[in-house]
Every structure is written in C-alpha cells, then in structure tokens.
Design an enzyme around this catalytic site. Sequence first.
Site, short mmCIF file in Angstrom:
data_model
loop_
_atom_site.label_atom_id
_atom_site.label_comp_id
_atom_site.label_asym_id
_atom_site.label_seq_id
_atom_site.Cartn_x
_atom_site.Cartn_y
_atom_site.Cartn_z
CG HIS A 19 12.53 83.91 22.35
ND1 HIS A 19 12.06 83.18 23.42
CD2 HIS A 19 13.68 84.50 22.74
CE1 HIS A 19 12.90 83.34 24.43
NE2 HIS A 19 13.88 84.13 24.05
CG ASP B 134 20.79 88.47 20.81
OD1 ASP B 134 21.59 89.01 21.59
OD2 ASP B 134 20.37 87.31 20.97
#
Length: 375
Positions: free
Chosen positions: A261, A312
């Site tokens: 991320h 996700d």
Amino acid sequence: MPPEKEYVRGLRDVAACETHISFVDPLGALYYVGYDIDRLLGRVCYEEVVHLLLYKRLPNQTELDAIRSTLISEMKLPEQVIQSIRDAPESSHPMEILRTEISQLGEYDADLADDSEAANLKRSIMLIAKVPTLVATIYRVRSGQKLVQPKEEYGFCENFLYMFRGKPADEEEKESIERYMILHADHGLNASTFAARVTASTLSDIYSAITSAIGTLKGRLHGGASERVMNMLLDVNNVGEVEAYIQGMLFDRKKIMGFGHRIYVANDPRSRHLRTVSKSLCKRIDRMDLYKKCRTIQAVVHKEKKIYPNVDFYAATVLNALGVPKEFFTLFFASSRITGWTAHIMEQYSDSVLLRPTSSYIGAYGTKFVPLKNR
Ligand code: COA
C-alpha cells in the site's frame, strides 16, 4: 535549458488537497469524518455512512429513514441505459460497461446546466443509488436473467445483493455485504478519488468526474487487484503449493496482487475486518481451502517482503462466497466507493481551485529544425 523542477515520483507524500472526509493513518487506522472505522463497523449501517460522508455528520433516525427511502427510490435506471447494457459487446469487461453507462447517465440528466451545490448533492445521492443497480443490471443481462426490482422494506445493501443475485440474503450475508460496503466507502486521496477531483477541479460535471474515477479504479494496481487475487487463488492448487508459487512470482519480480500500500506501513484495517468476514463465509460455503491459501500467502509475502494485505485481498474471498463472479469484484468496489467519490467531488467544487501540477522537462531543447524534404 528549461529550469529543473523538483519532481516527486508517483506524487508520494504530496498533499494535493485539504479534506474533511477521511483520514488514512499510515500506522493502520482509517477515520471517516473523525470516526475510527473500528468503532463504526457493526454499529452503523451503510446508509448512515453515506450520510456521514456527504453531510459530515451521522444522521438521526428521521434523517436515516429519509436518506434510505430516497436511495431506494433512486435505484431505478432509465430504459435507454438498460438497453445500452443489452447492446454492449459480449467481449467487453463488465467494468468497461459500467464506465460507459455512468457517462450515459449524464446524457439523460435534463438539468445538467444546474451546477448548484443542491443540484450536485441530489445527483450524488442519485449516483450512490444507481451504481449498484447498474452493476446488478450488467450481471443479470450478461447472464440472461430477469431484472429484479428493489424492495422498499429492504436495506440498501440488502437490496443490492438481492437485485444482483435474485434471491433474498440471509442474516449473515446481509451483515457481510453491509461490512464490505462500509469498508470500501472512502479512503483518502486514493488514485480514483484523485482522478475524480482533478476532473471536478476543471468544473466539469459530476458524471465526467465519476467516469474518470471508474477508469482509474479499473487498473490492477487499484481496484482491479481483487479479481487478480481470485485468479491467483484458483491458480494455486493447494496450500502446499503456496510457498513455491509466491517465491516464483517474487523471483520474476512480479507484484503479488492484494498486497502492499502507498500509505499504510502496517496492517490495512479494512483487510483485518474483511479477513474475519472471509473466514466465516468460507466456512459457511465449505471453502476453507481458499481461506487457508489466503492465510499462507499472507504469511509468505510478509516473510519475504514485509508487506501486508490491502483491502482487495480478503475482499476477493468475501465476494466469491457471496456468489459474485470475479469479473464483478471491481464493480462491487465502485458500488461503495461512489459515496467517497461524490463526497470528494462536492468538496472539490466548494474549493474551486484548478488541480494542475507541473512537470520537470528533461527532453531535448533548442533542437535545430530540419525541413520535411531534408529529413
Ligand atoms: N508484491 C510484491 N512486492 C511489492 C508489492 C506487491 N504487491 N507491493 C509493493 N512491493 C514491494 C515493491 O517491489 C518495492 O520493493 P523494493 O523496494 O524491494 O523494490 C516495495 O514493496 C515498495 O513498493 P512500491 O511499488 O514502491 O509501492 P507503491 O507505493 O508505489 O505501490 C501499490 C503501492 C499498491 C501500487 C503496490 O503495493 C502494488 O502494486 N500492489 C499490488 C496491487 C494491489 O494490490 N493494488 C491494490 C491497492 S489497494
């Protein structure tokens, strides 16, 4: 030579706007208008989050009843849009159809010239209501099934799942889709939100801004990752193969989808919550093999790269267990993120500054011109 500009690759750590909507704490927390999502989850419904992000406060009961009833009444689509979905080429990805249909909705907005705050707020609620219907319609048309109308007595997320699958959700499914939708509603200045704000900053209309956002979400470094997570889970035959599979991917310098991320340096809090939902849903559909693969992938990726799963990763097994085909995973993401996008677009309109960075020119300069016949 043109003056060199300071170049920030990937705009890492550059603050491109001020916002009241959400705060992503790199140490692993997410706040919606000041509320830690850990405190909200399980205590509020998605409609309350919609109200919170749009109006910057949680609704009282009367306001909640009003926003729910408006959302459900706005779920209907123009006939022409349904026809356009029927006409879409079979080879197109559902996310491409969604992008086109959002743009089409703009064509059927007779009041588009009214760009007042009130008109855009109305459009925001209408879009928050219609995106899930678009997703359900694309799926049902694609799979040759009859369209399903929303029920007034159902909650918004419950209706979404009902219209998508054509059968009522049970208690656990209702709770799971509610959590999924709340956790995807907003996330700071992520790439699709940034794209939406850039488009809005030119004072273009809200449909154009959402079309930009959907095109951006589609990419596999953003919302498109969860579909690839499912591909990976299906690619790996069993838990015993995980280590070699991941090592092979890393050796080939491939990215493991659903990991890493830009902001978080610790666990993504959304992934933590979705993991719990995933475990219970995988058990329920007797697919603990998928959950166990996820856990092993997480352990191997963390051992090798010291990175964590993002939103996700576990979203893939959650949606799979709810009966959503993988081609529709990113569309479910969009069905919730539409709330954050519209809130940010409204915020951008109220700031009315053009988002227009510069570039550091490093190409040729002062090049001698050669006429065509001499080249
Ligand atoms: N798999 C393997 N390695 C990864 C990785 C992943 N998913 N994500 C990051 N890394 C590694 C990079 O290779 C790099 O390692 P290095 O320093 O040894 O070269 C390091 O972690 C930093 O990654 P970087 O690509 O600079 O991070 P970023 O902030 O530019 O990218 C993402 C963030 C999300 C785009 C990136 O992590 C990624 O591509 N993830 C996979 C796609 C995905 O899941 N997207 C959904 C995001 S919510």
